[in-house]
Design an enzyme around this catalytic site. Structure first.
Site, PDB file in Angstrom:
ATOM      1  N   TYR A 123      22.744  60.303  16.376  1.00 32.68           N
ATOM      2  CA  TYR A 123      23.822  60.710  17.329  1.00 32.68           C
ATOM      3  C   TYR A 123      25.266  60.255  16.861  1.00 32.68           C
ATOM      4  O   TYR A 123      25.354  59.034  16.782  1.00 32.68           O
ATOM      5  CB  TYR A 123      23.772  59.729  18.543  1.00 32.68           C
ATOM      6  CG  TYR A 123      22.400  60.107  19.413  1.00 32.68           C
ATOM      7  CD1 TYR A 123      21.646  61.244  19.207  1.00 32.68           C
ATOM      8  CD2 TYR A 123      21.723  59.097  20.482  1.00 32.68           C
ATOM      9  CE1 TYR A 123      20.273  61.713  19.723  1.00 32.68           C
ATOM     10  CE2 TYR A 123      20.489  59.531  21.027  1.00 32.68           C
ATOM     11  CZ  TYR A 123      19.996  60.691  20.867  1.00 32.68           C
ATOM     12  OH  TYR A 123      18.752  60.866  21.323  1.00 32.68           O
ATOM     13  N   SER A 166      16.513  63.602  29.006  1.00 31.54           N
ATOM     14  CA  SER A 166      17.263  64.875  29.738  1.00 31.54           C
ATOM     15  C   SER A 166      16.638  64.956  31.053  1.00 31.54           C
ATOM     16  O   SER A 166      16.111  66.141  31.450  1.00 31.54           O
ATOM     17  CB  SER A 166      16.891  66.199  29.076  1.00 31.54           C
ATOM     18  OG  SER A 166      17.579  65.986  27.687  1.00 31.54           O
ATOM     19  N   PRO A 167      16.392  63.702  32.052  1.00 37.59           N
ATOM     20  CA  PRO A 167      16.028  63.429  33.029  1.00 37.59           C
ATOM     21  C   PRO A 167      16.490  64.466  34.144  1.00 37.59           C
ATOM     22  O   PRO A 167      16.043  64.713  35.214  1.00 37.59           O
ATOM     23  CB  PRO A 167      15.822  62.055  33.566  1.00 37.59           C
ATOM     24  CG  PRO A 167      16.993  61.653  32.703  1.00 37.59           C
ATOM     25  CD  PRO A 167      17.108  62.481  31.468  1.00 37.59           C
ATOM     26  N   LEU A 168      17.877  64.841  33.956  1.00 41.79           N
ATOM     27  CA  LEU A 168      18.553  65.506  34.805  1.00 41.79           C
ATOM     28  C   LEU A 168      18.580  67.110  34.257  1.00 41.79           C
ATOM     29  O   LEU A 168      19.732  67.927  34.814  1.00 41.79           O
ATOM     30  CB  LEU A 168      20.109  64.903  35.058  1.00 41.79           C
ATOM     31  CG  LEU A 168      19.882  63.636  35.732  1.00 41.79           C
ATOM     32  CD1 LEU A 168      21.394  63.202  35.581  1.00 41.79           C
ATOM     33  CD2 LEU A 168      19.428  63.525  37.192  1.00 41.79           C
ATOM     34  N   GLN A 192      20.159  67.868  31.631  1.00 42.90           N
ATOM     35  CA  GLN A 192      21.221  67.897  31.029  1.00 42.90           C
ATOM     36  C   GLN A 192      22.218  67.930  32.075  1.00 42.90           C
ATOM     37  O   GLN A 192      23.388  68.950  31.879  1.00 42.90           O
ATOM     38  CB  GLN A 192      21.377  68.887  29.865  1.00 42.90           C
ATOM     39  CG  GLN A 192      20.437  68.405  28.671  1.00 42.90           C
ATOM     40  CD  GLN A 192      20.723  68.948  27.312  1.00 42.90           C
ATOM     41  OE1 GLN A 192      21.281  70.097  27.358  1.00 42.90           O
ATOM     42  NE2 GLN A 192      20.229  68.455  26.062  1.00 42.90           N
ATOM     43  N   GLY A 193      22.087  67.781  33.415  1.00 44.57           N
ATOM     44  CA  GLY A 193      23.086  68.056  34.502  1.00 44.57           C
ATOM     45  C   GLY A 193      22.713  69.271  35.234  1.00 44.57           C
ATOM     46  O   GLY A 193      23.244  69.425  36.159  1.00 44.57           O
ATOM     47  N   LEU A 252      20.152  69.703  37.292  1.00 43.94           N
ATOM     48  CA  LEU A 252      19.634  69.103  38.433  1.00 43.94           C
ATOM     49  C   LEU A 252      20.726  68.465  39.430  1.00 43.94           C
ATOM     50  O   LEU A 252      20.503  68.192  40.423  1.00 43.94           O
ATOM     51  CB  LEU A 252      18.448  68.217  38.491  1.00 43.94           C
ATOM     52  CG  LEU A 252      17.284  69.057  37.740  1.00 43.94           C
ATOM     53  CD1 LEU A 252      16.317  67.958  37.107  1.00 43.94           C
ATOM     54  CD2 LEU A 252      16.575  70.004  38.606  1.00 43.94           C
ATOM     55  N   GLY A 269      23.283  70.101  40.534  1.00 44.13           N
ATOM     56  CA  GLY A 269      23.683  71.122  41.456  1.00 44.13           C
ATOM     57  C   GLY A 269      25.433  71.153  41.387  1.00 44.13           C
ATOM     58  O   GLY A 269      25.857  71.777  42.266  1.00 44.13           O
TER      59      GLY A 269
END
Ligand SMILES: NC(=O)c1ccc[n+]([C@@H]2O[C@H](COP(=O)([O-])OP(=O)(O)OC[C@H]3O[C@@H](n4cnc5c(N)ncnc54)[C@H](OP(=O)(O)O)[C@@H]3O)[C@@H](O)[C@H]2O)c1
Length: 322
Positions: free
Chosen positions: A58, A197-199, A201-202, A204, A206
């Site tokens: 990273y 990446s639990p969202l 990457q955004g 979810l 909305g």
């Protein structure tokens, strides 16, 4: 904050902090982000977050440096997790790279040292020999893997001769693969699935739609953000909003609560600002009712994005504007 119900030297919070964004231009957060990154880390500590995930790749070491500096003297209190990028993960290479990561982080030991992805050529036997030596001298606490299938995870454990505590994999409401076998294994064997990446990457959150996609190279390369897929996600986001309203929460928080229902799952969302970090930490406290969970499962199943080869020409068109 809630913690994983497992016997680990330090408690592991159900919400951790992912730091790929730190020092990584490809997220497009600009030069001011470095200072914000430090504030995000400090706020996460205040909120009881104990798992901080980084990797040598990273920002080519910058993420580890920014994280280590921001944690300061609190480094010893939390679980600092990093990853080796396994280009040639032979035992001596693994050892050298761990020393370099620890130096950038400013720690005497890396609490959780993970193999970033399975190497298709080099077997885990030699990689795990390096890991074992690192554990034996105290430079590494727990060993983890990432992007491993179940068979290879178990093989890595046999090669290490000890538990490989965690497998860090893509897991969200739009990527539910780990529910098949990794999560049941973690549950039964006392291991942890770390959801990256639990969202989505955004996706979810909305926040984005076909007319308003996110900026930055990472998400330009992510097929979920194709206008067509953002359109296809409308129903799923509507369901998330509905459940969120009942909890006075946001869609992102509900998307995290969905994952955290599994006791042996922790999520490590990244954050573009302090407020997101605060909301993500608060998601650990949300208990979904069974009917809410069922509605989310149904909505997640109904989402059929365009992925794989079918998405490639559209991704190229989106990139080149042609
Ligand atoms: N092992 C691996 O191979 C691997 C691969 C990928 C990631 N990871 C790790 O997993 C971490 C997380 O994954 P990720 O960064 O890919 O995806 P993610 O956590 O699903 O998405 C992060 C992005 O979502 C948005 N966001 C975060 N919290 C939000 C909130 N409360 N409300 C609204 N939007 C929110 C932010 O972007 P905007 O505000 O710009 O929309 C943020 O940058 C990484 O930092 C990294 O540590 C590991």
């Amino acid at each position: 904050m809630r913690y994983v119900p497992l016997d680990t030297p330090k408690p592991i919070s159900k919400i951790g902090l992912g730091t790929w964004q730190f020092g990584s231009r490809e997220w497009g957060y600009g030069p001011d982000y470095e200072q914000r990154a430090a504030q995000i880390v400090r706020r996460a500590l205040d909120l009881g977050v104990t798992l901080f995930d980084t990797a040598e790749i990273y920002g080519f070491g910058r993420s580890e440096r920014i994280l280590g500096a921001a944690l300061g003297d609190d480094r010893a209190k939390v679980v600092v997790a990093s990853k080796i990028f396994p280009v040639l993960p032979l035992a001596p290479v693994v050892q050298q790279r761990a020393v370099a990561s620890a130096a950038r982080l400013g720690v005497a030991g890396i609490d959780l040292y993970q193999v970033h992805q399975p190497n298709p050529v080099v077997a885990d036997t030699t990689t795990m020999r390096g890991m074992r030596a690192l554990q034996d001298v105290g430079l590494v606490g727990e060993v983890g893997v990432s992007n491993y299938g179940l068979r290879r995870w178990r093989f890595a454990e046999a090669a290490l001769g000890r538990r490989v505590l965690s497998n860090q994999v893509r897991y969200s409401m739009i990527d539910r693969g780990p529910e098949k076998d990794l999560i049941p294994y973690a549950q039964q064997a006392g291991r942890i699935v770390i959801a990256y990446s639990p969202l989505g990457q955004g996706f979810l959150s909305g926040r984005y739609d076909a007319r308003n996609p996110p900026a930055g190279a990472v998400r330009r390369a992510n097929p979920y953000f194709l206008p067509e897929n953002l359109e296809r996600g409308t129903e799923l986001i509507a369901t998330l909003r509905e459940v969120a309203d009942a909890h006075d929460a946001t869609p992102s928080q509900i998307a995290l609560a969905y994952l955290l229902r599994h006791p042996n799952v922790v999520a490590i969302p990244g954050a573009s600002g302090v407020e997101q970090m605060e909301r993500n930490a608060a998601a650990a406290e949300i208990d979904l009712a069974d009917d809410e969970y069922a509605a989310l499962v149904t909505a997640a199943h109904a989402f059929r994005p365009l992925t794989g080869l079918a998405a490639v020409p559209k991704l190229i068109r989106a990139r080149t504007g042609r």
